[in-house]
Design an enzyme around this catalytic site. Structure first.
Site, PDB file in Angstrom:
ATOM      1  N   ASP A 120      -4.190  -1.491   0.907  1.00 34.27           N
ATOM      2  CA  ASP A 120      -3.956  -2.873   1.320  1.00 34.27           C
ATOM      3  C   ASP A 120      -5.303  -3.570   1.500  1.00 34.27           C
ATOM      4  O   ASP A 120      -6.183  -3.051   2.197  1.00 34.27           O
ATOM      5  CB  ASP A 120      -3.177  -2.915   2.632  1.00 34.27           C
ATOM      6  CG  ASP A 120      -1.766  -2.360   2.495  1.00 34.27           C
ATOM      7  OD1 ASP A 120      -1.319  -2.149   1.354  1.00 34.27           O
ATOM      8  OD2 ASP A 120      -1.116  -2.137   3.534  1.00 34.27           O
ATOM      9  N   ASP A 147      11.801  -7.224   1.773  1.00 36.43           N
ATOM     10  CA  ASP A 147      11.248  -6.830   3.062  1.00 36.43           C
ATOM     11  C   ASP A 147      12.263  -7.209   4.133  1.00 36.43           C
ATOM     12  O   ASP A 147      12.578  -8.385   4.310  1.00 36.43           O
ATOM     13  CB  ASP A 147       9.915  -7.540   3.307  1.00 36.43           C
ATOM     14  CG  ASP A 147       8.912  -7.273   2.192  1.00 36.43           C
ATOM     15  OD1 ASP A 147       9.006  -6.211   1.561  1.00 36.43           O
ATOM     16  OD2 ASP A 147       8.045  -8.133   1.950  1.00 36.43           O
TER      17      ASP A 147
END
Length: 238
Positions: free
Chosen positions: A8, A129
């Site tokens: 990330d 998500d």
């Protein structure tokens, strides 16, 4: 089930956040390309790269992604901040094997259809998500009124070749996860589903290996050492 280490990126660095919230950085490493190479050297067969800066609308890290692509030889799936067709096309053209569309796909499902037709459905993944059982978008800041199984079916019908299902309620907390939401999604779609969120121990990996999940993304647990990548990779062929 494929084990996918997470890389990330935020402000040019490799980070791990708690539940995706800015300011909760627990891990900060200076060179994401080196981190990616290290995971490859340890046996990772796919890397999961997310431009958190792009997702949070703080400015993208495409140069860092390009550096990763130049350095690694394993496939890279990448998401975060892909807001337009041009963004998506650029990433597919520079060597990202599979892009992950979140907000763009949910707000404009026709883009999934167009990209799948042009580049092949196997290169187009949609991020679903889930927070409090509803899908969230815009870096998890905006809640929709639909569930992951509902949107999963829509995206499959639009030509998506896979789904990344992240359980935001457990993301980055290293506290395990409930497998039931994943099972509900798996029952709703026929395309591959990759799971992410709360995978903290080898037992969690073992649990997921007993489902029909295509893969699992592991982030904080690898960086904090609660899961050893080599041990997790033992589940790839189970």
């Amino acid at each position: 089930m494929i084990i996918m280490p997470a890389v990330d990126i935020k402000n040019g660095k490799c980070v791990q956040l708690v539940q995706g919230k800015p300011g909760t950085e627990q891990i900060v490493l200076d060179n994401p390309a080196e981190v990616a190479l290290e995971w490859e050297a340890k046996g990772a067969n796919v890397l999961h790269v997310i431009d958190l800066g792009g997702a949070l609308e703080e400015g993208g890290n495409i140069q860092v992604v390009e550096e990763i692509l130049k350095n690694v030889s394993v496939p890279v799936q990448m998401g975060g901040g892909i807001r337009t067709m041009d963004d998506a096309t650029h990433l597919l053209n520079i060597g990202v094997d599979r892009i992950i569309l979140g907000t763009l796909a949910i707000k404009h499902p026709e883009t999934v259809e167009l990209l799948s037709r042009e580049f092949g459905s196997e290169r187009i993944m949609v991020a679903l998500d889930s927070k409090d059982s509803k899908v969230v978008v815009r870096g998890w800041m905006e809640k929709t009124d639909q569930t992951a199984p509902q949107l999963g079916k829509i995206m499959e019908n639009k030509g998506a070749g896979g789904i990344l299902f992240t359980n935001v309620d457990h993301e980055g907390l290293l506290g395990g996860f409930r497998v039931e939401p994943l099972l509900e999604l798996l029952e709703s779609v026929d395309i591959p589903v990759v799971y992410s969120g709360g995978v903290s121990t080898l037992e969690d990996v073992a649990t997921l290996s007993q489902t029909d999940a295509y893969g699992v993304v592991i982030g904080s647990a690898l960086y904090k050492g609660t899961i050893n990548l080599e041990d997790a990779l033992a589940y790839e062929n189970k």
